[in-house]
Write a protein that holds these residues in place. Structure first.
Motif, PDB file in Angstrom:
ATOM      1  N   MET A   1      58.802  69.689   5.479  1.00 41.25           N
ATOM      2  CA  MET A   1      58.382  70.598   6.549  1.00 41.25           C
ATOM      3  C   MET A   1      56.859  70.692   6.600  1.00 41.25           C
ATOM      4  O   MET A   1      56.266  70.683   7.685  1.00 41.25           O
ATOM      5  N   GLU A   2      56.248  70.751   5.433  1.00 36.34           N
ATOM      6  CA  GLU A   2      54.797  70.852   5.392  1.00 36.34           C
ATOM      7  C   GLU A   2      54.138  69.617   6.009  1.00 36.34           C
ATOM      8  O   GLU A   2      53.194  69.720   6.790  1.00 36.34           O
ATOM      9  N   MET A   3      54.688  68.403   5.668  1.00 36.63           N
ATOM     10  CA  MET A   3      54.146  67.163   6.221  1.00 36.63           C
ATOM     11  C   MET A   3      54.405  67.073   7.720  1.00 36.63           C
ATOM     12  O   MET A   3      53.512  66.686   8.497  1.00 36.63           O
TER      13      MET A   3
ATOM     14  N   GLY B   1      61.051  71.729   1.951  1.00 44.87           N
ATOM     15  CA  GLY B   1      59.802  72.426   2.199  1.00 44.87           C
ATOM     16  C   GLY B   1      58.632  71.473   2.249  1.00 44.87           C
ATOM     17  O   GLY B   1      57.721  71.638   3.077  1.00 44.87           O
ATOM     18  N   LYS B   2      58.639  70.467   1.364  1.00 44.30           N
ATOM     19  CA  LYS B   2      57.557  69.479   1.369  1.00 44.30           C
ATOM     20  C   LYS B   2      57.584  68.659   2.655  1.00 44.30           C
ATOM     21  O   LYS B   2      56.543  68.361   3.244  1.00 44.30           O
TER      22      LYS B   2
ATOM     23  N   THR C   1      63.527  72.523  10.614  1.00 44.97           N
ATOM     24  CA  THR C   1      63.698  73.988  10.606  1.00 44.97           C
ATOM     25  C   THR C   1      65.172  74.353  10.661  1.00 44.97           C
ATOM     26  O   THR C   1      65.648  75.247   9.941  1.00 44.97           O
TER      27      THR C   1
ATOM     28  N   ASP D   1      54.837  69.524   9.859  1.00 47.06           N
ATOM     29  CA  ASP D   1      53.989  70.493  10.556  1.00 47.06           C
ATOM     30  C   ASP D   1      52.554  69.986  10.644  1.00 47.06           C
ATOM     31  O   ASP D   1      51.880  70.142  11.676  1.00 47.06           O
ATOM     32  N   GLN D   2      52.087  69.297   9.573  1.00 43.31           N
ATOM     33  CA  GLN D   2      50.733  68.742   9.592  1.00 43.31           C
ATOM     34  C   GLN D   2      50.618  67.638  10.637  1.00 43.31           C
ATOM     35  O   GLN D   2      49.640  67.575  11.393  1.00 43.31           O
TER      36      GLN D   2
END
Length: 965
Positions: free
Chosen positions: A109-111, A106-107, A167, A113-114
């Motif tokens: 994915m967050e990076m 999840g971390k 994903t 996506d940013q």
């Protein structure tokens, strides 16, 4: 103790202290009493008791729900869930690892996506710089900007690919974790679904417990904040209450006590907890008249703001109920409240507040019955009633009565109509409560003689109303015609037998077969020439008659005349007029003249008049007094107004305006009205009045159930102003339906036909006749000789055909003896009727599309349909039952069906399609077989159409619509 100084205090302090102490104690007690009295108010007790009732209902529902659960299946599901949870426990390490990996992912994915969003933002900026530079310097001058933009675009693709990869990895990990948990999730979900109702009811029971929170919320003084025991009220913004000098939104608090009114769960409980009757129509949130929109007092009346039994002005149905209320609830009649609650037997009257112009009010049968009685008895002849403002006169025309009957018959008829025809709506005017003493015993025959004299003196003779001489006829053939052609749809012959519990369609006056007079005794009343002329052309004698023309031949008319003239009444073969007292006649003539002239001139005029002049003069005055012209057309009274009080808003009339005389009746509208209907002139009994001031309403000799129904309807005629928004929407279909129903009612169409699932009074008559002639015929078979059921008529026939049929009836069912009459409909009525049937069935009107030729369908489809319908083994053999032009069916007559050669001009193709698929749904009880109970491909009858039912039905429709074209 120090001695008090005198003269320092104006009052004795010790005495004041005592007074203040007593006052404080009294105040404390009064506050306590006030708190208790408020806490003990009856409506609060009802609500506390209703909480117990709710608990009882919920407990019973819980037991029912638990009883409906398959405990073996539930135990199996529980075992599966337990086993799945054990298996899940064994995989706990792997699930914990997956949760950890997903958290780390999840971390990432967050990076990722940013980075993707940053790359897209950078690209948008570089693209703008490239476009601006190219605009100023051309392609050559923007090379560097292009390269930077393309590099940024590549970075978008790279970051997007990273997001997509992460994903997919996340989905794979979540899928693995969900798979491990799946068995537990599925089993738990099924258990929750199985127990959902049980859990809901258990939660419901928990909320209904009398716990400390409940007692605290509803304790004295604390209930000023947020109690659960509270006044329930509906504020009806669209329905106002008249406060004499102002109007305000109506507020109803009835459901403060009647807490179970909206739910069917409380049907077995007594008031005030029971469910409202007919919840599909009233009170329930999903009903036609929900309480939130219509409240309660719109229908029930009473005092909507009240919260006690007595102040709500409940009204008992009878004396025993009044006594029980008084003993148990302290009820007393509140005379000064003009709008007491309607008793149960009267409640339907309120329907008129919104449905005053509806022709039929089938959801209120007693009200509909009462309105029917008012119509049949001709109350609107004397009284203004807006509902019948433009109605024709109820009784027959007397413009040419001299060519119809004799003065002797008329004298005896007016004297006592029911001695000749017991069920006649003609009332009795003489020998009533205020005209039965010795003086009136001599006066009554003289008045009747004068009325008859005027009618004959003013009646047109044979020159004005020529009659056709009646040929000789055969009574036996006439009886057969009367029994078969349709006369008995409106008339009866023989004594009328009313059922013990009459309904709308079979009670005295209300039965469709009471639409016209009972024909018994007709030979003692009329002459043969008049009868022969009348039955062949009723409008010749009276152009406003609703009696239709049956298109009888001269011989048929003669036969019916012979049969009906043989129907005589014992004691009426040679009626006579008794000798009247001439001195009484002179006195009464003088009495009437004195109203117009001084006494001396009046006497002079009396002396100058001969006997006939006195009779005619007095007859004219008496007809004017008694209002005979209200029901009959009478020469000289064509424009005379009504003589009675208006009933259009009588239900709102102040009780103080009613004269109860010396009757001792309770001062209530209904009591006054029922006594008026029971004995109209009883209010004169014991009074000293001159003859001109006596009450003159005649006595209809009504039965108690008739009095109750009429009174209920009149009490519904009020001045209530209900806004249009609260009434049924005046849609085009509704307007058309109401217009059509009025015509159907006026011309008694339901005497022969079933219309909107009611009527067909002649069906049993015809069936009895057919079964008497053929003892082997069953009743269902005998009923096939009756006029058709008009259910789905609008969807069945084309309006153009129906218009023409109403105008000039043609033969559709050749096997029927009963005839569709010719009515003198004008174009407006014809259009209204055709639109009515279309609106009832919700089909398009006018019907513009044309289906009148074989060219409308593919020729091969028509041909295949003809093959399928052919009268051959293995085919549907449609013409074994249906006519085809002159070709008769080959089955028994009771199974014959209409001519299919008429279909193209008569029927709607969509209806034929639905009829072939499921005839019983369109007309229950029809002889038409259901060939296509299964519409799945391959379940048909015709290989050339692949045995496909839908295709075969389309082919049959195409063929039927092409026959004869």
């Amino acid at each position: 103790m120090a001695k008090k100084r005198k003269g320092v205090y104006a009052r004795d302090i010790d005495k004041l202290n005592v007074i203040f102490a007593i006052t404080a104690l009294a105040s404390l007690l009064s506050v306590g009493w006030m708190a208790y009295d408020d806490f003990a108010r009856p409506w609060k007790q009802y609500q506390r008791r209703f909480r117990v009732v709710q608990g009882e209902v919920a407990q019973q529902q819980l037991q029912d729900a638990e009883g409906q659960v398959d405990q073996q299946a539930l135990a199996q599901l529980t075992q599966q869930r337990d086993a799945a949870e054990q298996a899940l426990q064994g995989n706990s390490d792997r699930i914990e690892q997956l949760d950890s990996e997903l958290a780390a992912l999840g971390k990432q994915m967050e990076m990722a996506d940013q980075n993707f969003r940053f790359a897209r933002s950078n690209y948008d900026a570089l693209r703008w710089e490239f476009e601006e530079t190219r605009q100023e310097h051309g392609e050559e001058g923007a090379t560097g900007e292009r390269a930077a933009m393309e590099a940024a675009d590549a970075e978008i693709a790279r970051t997007a690919a990273r997001v997509e990869a992460l994903t997919l990895e996340q989905q794979a990990l979540e899928g693995e974790r969900d798979q491990l948990r799946n068995d537990v999730t599925v089993a738990s979900s099924e258990i929750t679904t199985t127990n959902s109702e049980i859990d809901r009811l258990r939660d419901r029971l928990d909320t209904l417990r009398f716990d400390w929170v409940y007692y605290l919320r509803n304790a004295p003084m604390m209930d000023a904040f947020n109690p659960s025991v509270r006044i329930n009220q509906a504020v009806l913004a669209n329905i106002e209450m008249d406060l004499n000098f102002a109007s305000a939104p109506r507020v109803d608090r009835c459901e403060t006590c009647h807490l179970g009114a909206r739910s069917s769960d409380y049907e077995s409980y007594e008031q005030p907890y029971t469910s409202h009757p007919r919840l599909e129509l009233f009170a329930a949130d999903d009903s036609i008249h929900p309480s939130d929109d219509f409240g309660c007092t719109v229908c029930h009346l009473g005092k909507g703001h009240a919260t006690s039994f007595e102040s709500a002005v409940h009204t008992p149905d009878n004396e025993s109920e009044a006594k029980r209320w008084h003993d148990e609830l302290g009820w007393e009649h509140i005379e000064l409240w003009e709008w007491p609650m309607r008793p149960g037997r009267e409640i339907e009257a309120s329907c008129l507040s919104c449905h005053a112009s509806d022709a039929w009010i089938s959801d209120a049968p007693k009200l509909e019955y009462g309105l029917g009685l008012i119509d049949k008895l001709g109350c609107n002849g004397c009284h203004q009633i807006d509902r019948w403002d433009d109605a024709r006169k109820t009784g027959p025309s007397l413009m040419n009565v001299a060519v119809k009957t004799t003065p002797e018959w008329a004298f005896n008829w007016v004297t006592d109509p029911k001695s000749f025809r017991p069920e006649t709506p003609m009332p009795t005017f003489f020998d009533l409560a205020n005209t039965s003493d010795e003086n009136w015993t001599r006066r009554n025959p003289m008045e009747i003689d004068a009325i008859v004299a005027y009618l004959w003196a003013s009646s047109g003779g044979a020159s004005e109303m020529p009659l056709d001489p009646a040929p000789s006829g055969v009574a036996a053939r006439g009886e057969e015609l009367v029994n078969n052609v349709g006369c008995l749809g409106c008339h009866t012959i023989g004594e009328f037998e009313q059922p013990e519990e009459p309904g709308i369609d079979d009670a005295r006056f209300a039965s469709p077969r009471q639409h016209g007079p009972n024909l018994s005794g007709l030979g003692s009343k009329v002459n043969a020439d008049w009868l022969f002329t009348w039955i062949r052309n009723p409008s010749h004698y009276w152009d406003e008659t609703v009696m239709p023309n049956l298109r009888l031949t001269s011989q048929e008319g003669a036969d019916i005349t012979a049969y009906l003239m043989a129907q005589t009444r014992e004691g009426w073969d040679s009626p006579t007029i008794p000798q009247v007292d001439a001195s009484v006649r002179d006195e009464v003539v003088l009495e009437y003249l004195r109203r117009q002239l001084p006494s001396e001139q009046a006497q002079t005029q009396v002396d100058a008049m001969d006997t006939e002049a006195k009779r005619v003069y007095l007859g004219e005055q008496l007809i004017s007094r008694y209002g005979c012209f209200g029901c009959h057309l009478i020469p000289g009274f064509e424009s005379a107004g009504r003589i009675g009080t208006s009933l259009s808003e009588w239900g709102s009339k102040a009780v103080a305006q009613l004269d109860f005389g010396l009757t001792g009746l309770p001062h209530e509208r209904r009591a006054f009205l029922e006594q008026k209907l029971r004995s109209p002139r009883s209010y004169d009994v014991g009074r000293v009045r001159n003859s001109q001031d006596l009450l003159r309403m005649p006595n209809f000799q009504l039965q108690e159930h008739e009095i109750e129904a009429i009174a209920g309807a009149i009490l519904g005629f009020t001045d209530d102003e209900i806004p249009d928004a609260a009434k049924p929407a005046a849609t085009p279909d509704r307007i058309a339906i109401e217009a059509g129903r009025k015509i159907v009612e006026k011309y008694n169409c339901r005497g022969c036909h079933i219309v909107e699932d009611r009527g067909g009074a002649i069906r049993d008559v015809i069936a009895d006749v057919k079964m008497a002639g053929d003892p082997g015929l069953s009743r269902p078979a005998a009923l096939t000789f009756s006029p058709p059921n008009l259910r789905s008529e609008g969807a069945r026939v084309q309006p153009a055909w129906l218009y023409g049929f109403f105008k000039e009836p043609s033969t559709v069912r050749p096997w029927l003896d009963v005839r569709m009459p010719t009515f003198a409909f004008d174009d407006a009525q014809l259009n209204a009727l055709t639109q009515y049937f279309a609106a009832v069935d919700g089909v398009p009107y006018p019907f513009e599309e044309t289906f009148t030729g074989s060219h409308s369908y593919p020729a091969n489809l028509v041909a295949e349909g003809g093959q399928l319908a052919a009268d051959q083994p293995g085919r549907l053999q449609c013409f074994s039952c249906h006519f085809q032009g002159a070709q008769q069916p080959r089955v028994a007559q009771a199974q014959w069906a209409p001519d299919l050669a008429l279909a193209a001009d008569r029927l709607r193709p969509d209806w034929i399609n639905g009829w072939i698929k499921d005839p019983q749904s369109l007309q229950p009880g029809t002889n038409m077989p259901q060939f296509y109970s299964n519409l799945e491909p391959g379940r048909g009858y015709w290989p050339a159409l692949n045995n496909n039912p839908e295709t075969e039905i389309s082919a049959l429709v195409a063929y039927i619509m092409s026959i004869g074209k």
